[in-house]
Design a protein around this motif. Structure first.
Motif, mmCIF file in Angstrom:
data_model
loop_
_atom_site.group_PDB
_atom_site.id
_atom_site.type_symbol
_atom_site.label_atom_id
_atom_site.label_comp_id
_atom_site.label_asym_id
_atom_site.label_seq_id
_atom_site.Cartn_x
_atom_site.Cartn_y
_atom_site.Cartn_z
ATOM 1 N N ARG A 1 -4.958 -14.782 -11.297
ATOM 2 C CA ARG A 1 -4.707 -14.474 -9.890
ATOM 3 C C ARG A 1 -5.457 -15.481 -9.035
ATOM 4 O O ARG A 1 -6.662 -15.647 -9.161
ATOM 5 N N GLU B 1 -1.186 -3.927 -8.234
ATOM 6 C CA GLU B 1 -2.560 -3.607 -7.842
ATOM 7 C C GLU B 1 -3.445 -4.856 -7.891
ATOM 8 O O GLU B 1 -4.279 -5.073 -7.000
ATOM 9 N N VAL B 2 -3.264 -5.672 -8.921
ATOM 10 C CA VAL B 2 -4.055 -6.906 -9.046
ATOM 11 C C VAL B 2 -3.783 -7.830 -7.863
ATOM 12 O O VAL B 2 -4.707 -8.420 -7.281
ATOM 13 N N SER C 1 0.428 3.712 -3.149
ATOM 14 C CA SER C 1 -0.806 4.476 -3.210
ATOM 15 C C SER C 1 -0.808 5.593 -2.186
ATOM 16 O O SER C 1 -1.377 6.639 -2.405
ATOM 17 N N ARG D 1 -15.338 -12.622 -9.703
ATOM 18 C CA ARG D 1 -14.418 -11.657 -10.273
ATOM 19 C C ARG D 1 -13.060 -12.318 -10.435
ATOM 20 O O ARG D 1 -12.550 -12.930 -9.495
ATOM 21 N N ARG E 1 -12.537 -12.047 -5.042
ATOM 22 C CA ARG E 1 -13.975 -12.059 -4.810
ATOM 23 C C ARG E 1 -14.640 -13.067 -5.729
ATOM 24 O O ARG E 1 -14.179 -13.319 -6.832
ATOM 25 N N ARG F 1 0.810 -1.209 0.000
ATOM 26 C CA ARG F 1 0.000 0.000 0.000
ATOM 27 C C ARG F 1 0.845 1.262 0.000
ATOM 28 O O ARG F 1 0.332 2.352 -0.012
ATOM 29 N N SER G 1 -8.973 -11.974 -12.184
ATOM 30 C CA SER G 1 -7.939 -11.122 -12.766
ATOM 31 C C SER G 1 -6.877 -12.023 -13.378
ATOM 32 O O SER G 1 -6.623 -13.126 -12.888
ATOM 33 N N PRO H 1 -7.817 -6.878 -15.252
ATOM 34 C CA PRO H 1 -8.463 -6.888 -13.930
ATOM 35 C C PRO H 1 -9.974 -7.063 -14.049
ATOM 36 O O PRO H 1 -10.576 -6.748 -15.082
ATOM 37 N N ALA H 2 -10.573 -7.565 -12.995
ATOM 38 C CA ALA H 2 -12.038 -7.610 -12.870
ATOM 39 C C ALA H 2 -12.722 -8.258 -14.062
ATOM 40 O O ALA H 2 -13.634 -7.707 -14.677
ATOM 41 N N ARG I 1 -2.687 -7.012 -4.902
ATOM 42 C CA ARG I 1 -3.161 -6.442 -3.631
ATOM 43 C C ARG I 1 -4.659 -6.622 -3.431
ATOM 44 O O ARG I 1 -5.136 -6.714 -2.294
ATOM 45 N N GLN I 2 -5.410 -6.627 -4.507
ATOM 46 C CA GLN I 2 -6.862 -6.677 -4.384
ATOM 47 C C GLN I 2 -7.315 -8.028 -3.837
ATOM 48 O O GLN I 2 -6.813 -9.075 -4.265
#
Length: 763
Positions: free
Chosen positions: A460, A351-352, A270, A361, A358, A267, A363, A419-420, A354-355
């Motif tokens: 991911r 970023e991918v 960011s 969803r 879910r 983090r 990635s 992503p997503a 870190r998310q």
């Protein structure tokens, strides 16, 4: 021990939260207004003692336990000094409640509070941070000074200036009261510098920064209220609540760092982006304050100058922000294709990772490597290659979604971060469209350049906790696509994990899971067995007996073929030496042929390794043949030629295996000490039925004879094929027509049978 540690950790956490909860008494006092001024002061001091004591104790434990790197340890030692001074200050303040004297300001406890601030400043400034270039450090210093300058203007106007104009006040009181905002400015400078530098201990530093920020706010509002409004806060009022919250955050910061929580590293980037606006806020604050101070001046004089200065500064800031945005764009863009470069791809992958994952969803990352791109560069020049790369960029932009990131990693390698995704099938659909789009020929002048791509997809999941994992998986899938024939995509699966396969192969060598089988080579004119070729098998504990095709290519890629090849040579020589001892009449004239990989040939230690194996097993060098692939024969370097010549001088035979399947230059057959040429089975197929196949095979045989090489034909499956090869002058052959590969004991039995029948017939 593990349960004890867990219980100790839970007790420590409970103690930390319990000490923090004691500060809740100050909140109760704030909301209820309970007690007299003396009682409020006593409750305030009593609530602080446990939390400051625990903070100092945990800080001492953090410093002495030895788990910190030297720079960070030095920083925490300085912070620990401030924690100890806080303990002493609150203890003195508590004792003052029981001494019947008139309160004085500044008291001893006030001096102790102030004395701790320089140590906090020093500790924050020496805290290890992310590495930066010289230019970045200068920019950081300027940003920090802008913030401090803006705060200095505000504090001078609201605190220091009015204090300096107090007439008749005690000089000590004036000096100390003026020193407090100056110390707060130093603390603010260290705090902003730390946050902009991205500390390595991210979460702990974030908590500590929050603690210091609350202290600066509380100090400033306490003094400003007294100087500007004549309002004096007492214990239980809201500045005391801020001080209490700051003390709690300091304790949580030390506790968090003691637990070595490393989950905040991702983090940090960011946070830097969120704090980049601080210098501009400071400028706005400074000009707002200047405009407020000049509100009584006419626009003609000072007012107009203020407006002009604000306008000029705003334009400078706008220009700087535009320049920063343009510099950022240039820093993350590939100049040739206009796609993202490796740096931005790495950021998007981070970023991918870190998310949180879910349901529903997904990635993924797609890795693209162009097939047959190098020949275009070499044949038509770099301008043609650049045209192909630009065309690939256009294809990528056409296929990917608006939220995806396509980039060039370097050379002819590209990546797409997805992503997503709504499903895994969506990634495969994008990959297939990319495969189709990249098959479109590129027009360059009068040339039509054909190119394809091999694509690997990695999703991911629980195994990809770092960006490196995703890239390694995508790379493995991409190479699987190349091995499958190129111009297609593959999705990563566990059996493509070359690192895991490499480790498994090396363990197989150590655990003796490999076995050597032997296939006879016969004299086509007599049918007599003259050589045996050693062929490795993997007796896998879960998958059973595996043929070389299941693992040799991976072994070549990872380097595991080096220990594997040494093991095969040693075991084959050991078994062959035993046959010579047990069946001397039959085995003395028998040659042993062992494959040598391209990775082994380039090792400087090759000759010493082979000599050591021969000495260890007792197998004679003049009965050993080493088989090389055509990749070794193609343009060998001088050290390789020297090593092969040394082996030949030892009496070891050198053979070229699978001749005709690669691109070996025939001229190098004269430069290398080759004695045997093995014709690939593709030349043998159909020679008994197809005149053209017969003519080609005969030409290869004649070519080998012209180089005075012994010729061995592989893959002979019928007696007619053997007859044709003998007819065209091929001396030796091997294949299922004569014998299948067999374990060592089976070949030993075959040698025993030869005592009564010297001719090896079809098995």
């Amino acid at each position: 021990m593990a349960p004890v540690r867990a219980r100790s950790s839970r007790l420590l956490t409970a103690s930390v939260w319990g000490a923090g909860a004691l500060l809740g008494l100050i909140l109760v006092q704030f909301f209820t207004g309970w007690g007299s001024a003396g009682q409020a002061q006593l409750l305030n001091d009593l609530a602080y003692i446990p939390i400051t004591l625990l903070t100092a104790a945990l800080g001492l434990r953090l410093v002495v336990r030895g788990g910190l790197e030297r720079p960070e340890r030095r920083a925490w030692i300085l912070l620990e000094v401030s924690f100890v001074l806080q303990v002493v200050a609150h203890a003195v303040s508590l004792a003052q409640n029981f001494v019947p004297t008139t309160p004085v300001y500044p008291a001893v406890s006030d001096y102790l509070y102030a004395a701790g601030i320089p140590f906090v400043v020093a500790g924050l400034l020496v805290m290890p941070v992310a590495r930066r270039s010289g230019a970045e450090r200068v920019k950081l210093l300027i940003d920090s000074l802008i913030v401090v300058a803006g705060a200095c203007m505000a504090l001078w106007y609201l605190e220091i200036g009015p204090l300096m104009q107090e007439r008749g006040a005690d000089p000590v009181v004036i000096a100390f009261s003026s020193a407090v905002p100056v110390l707060d400015l130093l603390l603010l400078f260290a705090l902003i510098t730390l946050l902009l530098r991205r500390p390595e201990a991210g979460a702990a530093m974030g908590l500590l920064a929050g603690s210091m920020a609350l202290k600066v706010v509380a100090d400033s509002t306490y003094t400003i209220a007294a100087v500007q409004l004549g309002v004096y806060f007492r214990p239980g009022d809201w500045p005391f609540v801020l001080w209490a919250l700051g003390a709690a955050l300091s304790l949580f910061a030390v506790h968090h760092r003691l637990r070595a929580d490393e989950q905040t590293a991702g983090r940090q980037h960011s946070r830097r982006g969120r704090l980049a606006w601080l210098p501009y806020v400071a400028v706005a604050l400074a000009y707002g304050l200047l405009a407020f101070a000049a509100r009584d001046q006419s626009l003609y004089r000072l007012g107009g100058m203020v407006v002009g200065a604000v306008a000029l500064t705003g334009l400078v800031i706008a220009r700087q922000m535009f320049a920063q945005r343009e510099n950022r764009r240039l820093a993350v863009t590939d100049p040739l294709t206009g796609l993202s470069n490796r740096m931005l791809i790495a950021e998007r992958l981070a970023e991918v990772v870190r998310q949180p994952m879910r349901e529903g969803r997904h990635s993924a990352v797609i890795l693209i490597d162009l097939d047959r791109f190098k020949p275009i560069n070499d044949t038509y020049g770099h301008e043609a290659g650049d045209a192909v790369l630009k065309a690939v960029a256009v294809a990528l932009r056409t296929v990917i979604r608006s939220g995806d990131t396509a980039g060039r990693l370097g050379g002819d390698e590209f990546a797409v971060v997805l992503p997503a995704l709504p499903s895994r099938a969506a990634a495969e659909s994008i990959a297939q469209r990319l495969v189709d789009a990249l098959r479109t020929p590129v027009i360059f002048g009068e040339l039509v350049l054909a190119v394809e791509a091999s694509i690997g997809i990695a999703f991911r999941d629980e195994t990809t906790t770092e960006t490196l994992h995703l890239m390694v998986h995508a790379d493995a899938a991409m190479y699987a696509a190349k091995r499958a024939g190129r111009g297609q995509y593959r999705v990563f699966t566990a059996d493509m994990d070359t690192r895991a396969q490499d480790a498994e192969l090396r363990r197989a060598v150590e655990n003796d899971e490999l076995v050597v089988h032997f296939q006879p080579v016969v004299d086509l004119s007599t049918g007599t067995m003259v050589t045996v070729e050693a062929l490795v098998r993997w007796n896998h504990p879960a998958r059973g007996l595996l043929m070389p095709g299941a693992f040799i290519e991976v072994a070549e890629e990872t380097g595991a073929v080096i220990p594997l090849g040494e093991w095969v040579l040693r075991d084959a020589c050991r078994q062959a030496a035993a046959w010579r001892a047990e069946y001397p009449a039959e085995a003395d004239a028998l040659w042993l042929s062992v494959n040598l990989s391209a990775r082994q040939v380039v090792l400087a230690s090759l000759v010493d390794t082979i000599r050591g194996i021969l000495d260890e097993t007792g197998f004679p060098a003049d009965r050993l043949v080493l088989e090389l692939t055509e990749s070794v024969v193609l343009q060998p370097d001088e050290p390789t030629v020297a090593r092969l010549n040394t082996l030949r001088e030892m009496g070891i035979g050198i053979s070229v295996d699978d001749f005709g399947t690669g691109f070996a230059a025939l001229s190098y057959l004269r430069l290398l000490p080759v004695s045997v040429l093995k014709i690939d089975r593709s030349f043998v197929d159909g020679i008994d039925t197809d005149p053209d196949a017969y003519a080609v095979a005969e030409a290869v045989v004649r070519l080998a004879q012209a180089y005075r090489l012994h010729v061995v034909a592989e893959g002979i499956e019928t007696a007619e094929q053997a007859r044709c090869l003998a007819e065209m002058g091929c001396g030796y052959g091997q294949g299922y027509h004569f014998a299948r590969p067999m374990p060592g004991p089976a070949l030993a039995s075959l040698l025993a049978e030869r005592q009564s029948s010297p001719v090896l017939t079809k098995s």
